[in-house]
Design an enzyme around this catalytic site. Structure first.
Site, PDB file in Angstrom:
ATOM      1  CB  VAL A 289      -0.925  -0.003   1.227  1.00  0.00           C
ATOM      2  CG1 VAL A 289      -1.847   1.199   1.201  1.00  0.00           C
ATOM      3  CG2 VAL A 289      -1.740  -1.291   1.282  1.00  0.00           C
ATOM      4  CG  ASP A 466       3.390  -1.939   2.667  1.00  0.00           C
ATOM      5  OD1 ASP A 466       2.230  -1.498   2.851  1.00  0.00           O
ATOM      6  OD2 ASP A 466       3.627  -3.138   2.417  1.00  0.00           O
ATOM      7  CG  HIS A 467      -0.026   4.094   5.193  1.00  0.00           C
ATOM      8  ND1 HIS A 467       0.085   4.074   6.560  1.00  0.00           N
ATOM      9  CD2 HIS A 467      -0.389   5.359   4.867  1.00  0.00           C
ATOM     10  CE1 HIS A 467      -0.210   5.260   7.043  1.00  0.00           C
ATOM     11  NE2 HIS A 467      -0.489   6.068   6.043  1.00  0.00           N
ATOM     12  NE  ARG A 468       0.856  -4.364   3.067  1.00  0.00           N
ATOM     13  CZ  ARG A 468       1.282  -5.519   2.559  1.00  0.00           C
ATOM     14  NH1 ARG A 468       0.455  -6.547   2.505  1.00  0.00           N
ATOM     15  NH2 ARG A 468       2.511  -5.647   2.112  1.00  0.00           N
ATOM     16  CB  VAL A 470       5.837   2.641   7.600  1.00  0.00           C
ATOM     17  CG1 VAL A 470       6.465   3.915   8.159  1.00  0.00           C
ATOM     18  CG2 VAL A 470       6.892   1.555   7.416  1.00  0.00           C
TER      19      VAL A 470
END
Length: 497
Positions: A289, A466-468, A470
């Site tokens: 993401v 990766d927003h999952r 971080v």
């Protein structure tokens, strides 16, 4: 006749692409003579022959992607067993004949199947209920799972499927060659077959047992199979209706040459480095993401510091760029903000937290983009890192990197500024959690802490993450820590790792 198998060129390599055959069918080949060029993970290697003789047959074409331990060629070494090997029956035929005629000698089985019999002990598996490939109506067993539902496609007989693929070690499907051959002939998806061998390796007996289970399912299976088949038939209609309903097409756009322009187009197969890059980019797009945060750093003090030590570096035979300082600053910042030094294990649904710091370094070569890895950055000096930067970049351009030099990164850096780009949105080098884009160092007027307008050496930083794994706040703080260290190189040199 001897089979030439694709060897395991590195621990993480599970397949390779045949780029070019260096020996043609009918030609004589010497022991250790290069047979073909193979690409694995953007590294091209020459595969030497393990036997001397005449190349009888190329089992894989140029451009084919072949699994590790699969046969790619047959070489006639003049041995007495040559003719027998060429006429050996397929695994399926041999096993069926053995089942129908229990007295048949083991010699009628292919070597891999004999090995499997010895490993399992006694008879491989009674195959009296095993349908012949030509008798089944389509795929014997091709299953897929969704929301724990049992779905089976193209079954000629009753069958059930596990709710999800088997969890194989390191995400790899380990199987002996005979099991892979049998699975291909029976159209069995190895992702769903549990292995009984060492480290979960799939054996011939495992494939046979799995296919038998598929053909001896409970009475409730026909209804499930019928429902799944109906769903499968309805899926194309639903997909075709998707653009009208949701505005999002699900099928790739089919390219068509404009009429009258056919003679002005050239077609180049997607192969080699370009295919490897394409696969990596699609994986990054599908399994991360992506989010972007942007900042800028004043490198005026670092520029002056580098100028002061450049002669010392030259005296030690080191070409000192800004990259080693950036690697060092990133490693220090990763220790403070460890979520950016993680990966996501899709198979186990676990976040892998790493206490080592390996930097992927994007290098643009004539063949395409490649990312060699500098290992253990936290344990190396700036001069050590400078040597590795030059060495890896040089060998990347020459195509001389080894497979393990492209694996194991925990974070990546791409230097778009070396080409003169002002700004970029870098693509994450999966399975890393983040990648830092660095750009051109340019002189710009800024307002300093005393409200004076001064000329400074400025550079943009763009961090894709990766927003999952971080959060945006931590990504921003990470960038600020990198900036703090680069703007004060004396402090950077004092940081303990």
């Amino acid at each position: 006749m001897k089979e030439i198998l694709l060897p395991e060129l590195a621990e993480s390599v599970v397949e390779g692409e045949i780029l070019k055959w260096l020996v043609q069918e009918g030609e004589t080949v010497a022991l250790e003579q290069p047979l073909c060029e193979v690409m694995t993970d953007k590294v091209t290697v020459e595969l030497p022959s393990t036997v001397a003789g005449v190349l009888h047959k190329q089992l894989a074409k140029e451009g084919d992607v072949v699994a590790v331990h699969a046969a790619i060629a047959l070489i006639d070494d003049g041995s007495a067993a040559g003719a027998g090997a060429a006429a050996a029956p397929s695994a399926t035929q041999a096993i069926q004949e053995t089942a129908e005629n229990p007295g048949t000698a083991d010699a009628q089985l292919p070597p891999q199947a004999q090995e499997e019999r010895e490993q399992v002990g006694g008879s491989i598996v009674e195959a009296t209920h095993l349908p012949k490939p030509e008798d089944d109506s389509g795929s014997l067993f091709k299953a897929f799972a969704s929301d724990d539902a049992v779905k089976v496609q193209g079954l000629g007989q009753r069958a059930t499927a596990p709710a999800a693929p088997v969890k194989h070690n390191e995400g790899r499907i380990l199987a002996v060659p005979a099991a892979r051959q049998l699975a291909r002939e029976l159209n069995v998806d190895l992702a769903y077959v549990p292995g009984s061998g060492p480290n979960g390796r799939i054996r011939v007996a495992d494939v046979l047992a799995f296919s038998q289970q598929a053909t001896q399912a409970p009475a409730a299976a026909p209804a499930a199979a019928t429902a799944a088949a109906s769903s499968a038939q309805a899926a194309p209609a639903a997909r075709s209706a998707a653009p009208a309903a949701g505005g999002m097409p699900v099928a790739p756009v089919q390219y068509r040459t404009p009429k009258g322009y056919e003679h002005l187009e050239d077609r180049v197969p997607l192969r080699g480095m370009r295919r490897a890059i394409s696969n990596q980019m699609v994986a990054s797009h599908l399994y991360t993401v992506r989010t972007l945060t942007v900042d800028e750093v004043n490198l005026t003090k670092l520029v002056a510091f580098r100028d002061r030590v450049k002669d010392d570096a030259k005296a030690q035979g080191v070409k000192l760029s800004y990259l080693p300082f950036i690697f060092k600053a990133v490693a220090v910042a990763l220790r403070k903000y460890p979520s950016l030094n993680t990966s996501f294990d899709e198979a186990t649904q676990e976040i892998v937290q790493k206490r080592y710091y390996n930097m992927g370094m994007a290098v643009a070569t004539e063949a395409g983009l490649t990312v060699p890895v500098i290992k253990d950055v936290n344990h190396k000096s700036v001069f050590d890192l400078a040597r590795e930067v030059v060495d890896l970049a040089g060998r990347a351009n020459e195509g001389k990197l080894q497979p393990d030099e492209l694996a194991g990164s925990t974070f990546s850096i791409t230097n778009i500024g070396s080409i003169g780009a002002l700004f970029s949105f870098p693509i994450i080098n999966v399975p890393d959690a983040a990648i830092l884009g660095i750009h051109s160092i340019v002189k710009r007027p800024i307002v300093d802490e005393n409200d004076n307008i001064v000329v400074a050496h400025m550079m943009y930083l763009s961090l894709s993450f990766d927003h999952r794994l971080v959060d945006g706040a931590e990504a921003a703080r990470f960038c600020k820590e990198v900036i703090r260290l680069l703007e004060n190189p004396d402090r950077l040199m004092l940081e303990a790792m």
